[in-house]
Design an enzyme around this catalytic site. Structure first.
Site, PDB file in Angstrom:
ATOM      1  N   HIS A  80       1.283  -1.328  -0.118  1.00 14.57           N
ATOM      2  CA  HIS A  80       0.181  -0.027   0.321  1.00 14.57           C
ATOM      3  C   HIS A  80       1.112   1.169   0.209  1.00 14.57           C
ATOM      4  O   HIS A  80      -0.185   1.930  -0.285  1.00 14.57           O
ATOM      5  CB  HIS A  80      -0.978   0.073   1.525  1.00 14.57           C
ATOM      6  CG  HIS A  80      -1.573  -1.365   1.702  1.00 14.57           C
ATOM      7  ND1 HIS A  80      -2.418  -1.928   0.872  1.00 14.57           N
ATOM      8  CD2 HIS A  80      -1.990  -1.867   2.683  1.00 14.57           C
ATOM      9  CE1 HIS A  80      -3.371  -2.520   0.716  1.00 14.57           C
ATOM     10  NE2 HIS A  80      -3.148  -3.024   2.047  1.00 14.57           N
ATOM     11  N   ASP A 238       3.459  -8.337   0.605  1.00 15.19           N
ATOM     12  CA  ASP A 238       3.888  -9.177   1.886  1.00 15.19           C
ATOM     13  C   ASP A 238       2.730 -10.054   2.030  1.00 15.19           C
ATOM     14  O   ASP A 238       3.437 -11.545   3.024  1.00 15.19           O
ATOM     15  CB  ASP A 238       4.560  -8.473   2.764  1.00 15.19           C
ATOM     16  CG  ASP A 238       3.018  -7.823   3.782  1.00 15.19           C
ATOM     17  OD1 ASP A 238       2.540  -7.319   3.202  1.00 15.19           O
ATOM     18  OD2 ASP A 238       3.688  -6.875   4.449  1.00 15.19           O
TER      19      ASP A 238
END
Length: 492
Positions: A80, A238
């Site tokens: 993000h 991730d």
């Protein structure tokens, strides 16, 4: 045997992993870098620190090994974050990170003015403060000069891939968390780009996570001591990379990650959306899709209590004071919303809260309340998945918090599921290396790599007596946030 490098670009440090094709981890090194908090609720980082950590860390990782045997590199990175480059590929401003809360106004405008129904139709998700599109809108409104200089919009791990290869790329899993991707059709959303005032020319080229985006630049190869033929795969966000590293691919797999943030990751071969958008609907690194619940503060809550408040690093000693008979009996509750919260409440104003303390409340009660509060918040997301008819009987678990046997026992009984602990707890780094193996042809697909390389070390089973006790405690936990929700904006 070929060697592969996995990169886990985290919030506080990068962890680098060296693995051979048989899945043996040969070396791990870490390089820390600073975080900036220019205002309360803001969180940003200098991408130059990431670049320096990678370029200094890889030679250290390869020390004592033959760098000439490295075949591929894969990166799993914090999602993000907004990285913006100018026409000369220079970083314009510090990256605004996933846990930054400055975009409350933009999120409200998107969800209420544009509307959650339209956003979900365009991107399969609604706006959350951590997502990238609200950050772009914040820049346009608050830093118009910087906004006008933007030539490239990237995510953190994609900036690393650019440093390595000179190629502007992004994978579908990471792009899913930008609120700029049409997740179902795996293409940039024209509607969202128009809304943000950006063009497709500013966006990176999209790849599957296991696809090669190119090879390392000659000067990078020379600096790192690796061949120019080393392939760099697109990598993954991730959580998707950690899911690969724990073998959660295909239909119906689940992974719980107890890192700085906490996630519940449910993999699927088919695209699907939670109608209330309490869970994120993202693409997966295996080529499929996944639903994900994300809480902003998980293991970081425990770290904060231990190191900042209790002034100790003796995690084991503090948890040793929590006896078996205390589990499920603690009168103290903790809301783990230290930076606001994403899934499933989507409230940037929510804050961490202890409630239920009395004159005889002990230090151990507070430690236990934090462990249980995080577990209860994870269950909030699991309950959304269950409401969709998704049956979760077992889950992998990874992350720093998963090193605690007590915490795993609590989570297993709060959720009433078995927790499988992988042999390797390297998470995104291992996933990145495995994706690089697929990119290099070492394995035909991600599923095959997982079947070969991921193994379970132990299983933590729920304890029936604790399950019953925690069911009662969870029902009480569920009434706390609704009762105090309206207080948070008033005490800011």
């Amino acid at each position: 045997m070929s060697l592969y490098i996995g990169i886990d670009l985290g919030t506080s440090a990068v962890k680098l992993l060296l693995m051979n094709a048989g899945g043996k981890i040969l070396n791990v090194v870490s390089r820390e870098y600073p975080l900036e908090f220019p205002q309360p609720g803001w969180s940003q980082q200098n991408p130059e620190d990431w670049r320096r950590a990678i370029l200094e860390g890889i030679p250290a990782l390869l020390n004592g090994f033959d760098g000439g045997e490295v075949a591929g590199i894969g990166c799993g990175g914090q999602m993000h974050g907004l990285v913006v480059l100018d026409a000369h590929d220079n970083v314009i401003r510090p990256a605004i990170l996933w846990n930054d809360g400055r975009t409350a106004k933009q999120v409200d405008d998107l969800n209420n003015e544009i509307g959650k129904e339209k956003l979900s139709a365009w991107t399969a998700n609604i706006a959350f403060a951590g997502f990238t599109a609200p950050k772009i809108l914040w820049m346009r409104e608050n830093e118009p000069e910087n906004f006008g200089r933007i030539a490239r919009i990237m995510l953190p791990k994609d900036y690393i891939n650019y440093i390595l290869t000179g190629i502007h790329s992004c994978d579908y899993s990471d792009a899913s968390g930008m609120l700029l991707l049409d997740v179902e059709h795996k293409r940039w959303s024209r509607e969202m780009m128009d809304l943000c005032g950006i063009s497709e020319e500013q966006m990176p080229r999209l790849f599957e996570s296991y696809e090669s985006i190119g090879t390392v630049k000659p000067e990078i190869a020379q600096a790192l001591g690796i061949p120019e033929t080393v392939k760099v795969c697109a990598g993954a966000g991730d959580n998707a990379a950690a899911a690969v590293g724990t073998g959660v691919v295909g239909e119906g797999g689940c992974n719980i990650s107890l890192g700085t943030s906490g996630t519940v990751f449910i993999s699927s071969e088919k695209f699907g959306v939670d109608k209330n958008n309490a869970l994120h609907a993202f693409a997966h690194a295996d080529g499929g899709y996944h639903l994900m619940g994300c809480m902003l503060s998980a293991a970081s809550c425990n770290k904060w209590l231990m190191e900042d408040i209790l002034k100790t690093s003796d995690y084991i000693g503090e948890q040793a004071a929590i006896s078996q008979e205390k589990l499920g009996e603690n009168p103290v509750f903790f809301l783990p919303y230290r930076m606001g919260e994403r899934s499933p409440i989507n409230d940037t104003t929510a804050r961490g809260t202890f409630i239920g303390m009395t004159l005889d409340t002990t230090r151990a009660d507070l430690v236990q309340a934090v462990l249980e509060g995080v577990a209860f918040a994870i269950r909030d997301s699991v309950e959304v998945a269950r409401s969709l008819g998704i049956e979760i009987r077992t889950s992998k678990i990874c992350g720093g918090g998963a090193k605690s046997p007590l915490w795993k026992k609590i989570i297993a009984s709060v959720l009433n599921i078995e927790l499988e602990c992988p042999v390797s707890e390297q998470g995104p780094g291992m996933g990145g290396a495995m994706l690089a193996m697929v990119a290099c042809g070492e394995y035909p697909d991600v599923q095959s790599a997982c079947e070969k390389l991921v193994h379970v070390a132990s299983v933590v089973k729920p304890e029936p007596e604790l399950v019953a006790k925690y069911e009662t405690r969870y029902r009480k936990f569920r009434i706390i946030y609704p009762a105090v929700k309206n207080l948070f904006p008033k005490i800011r």
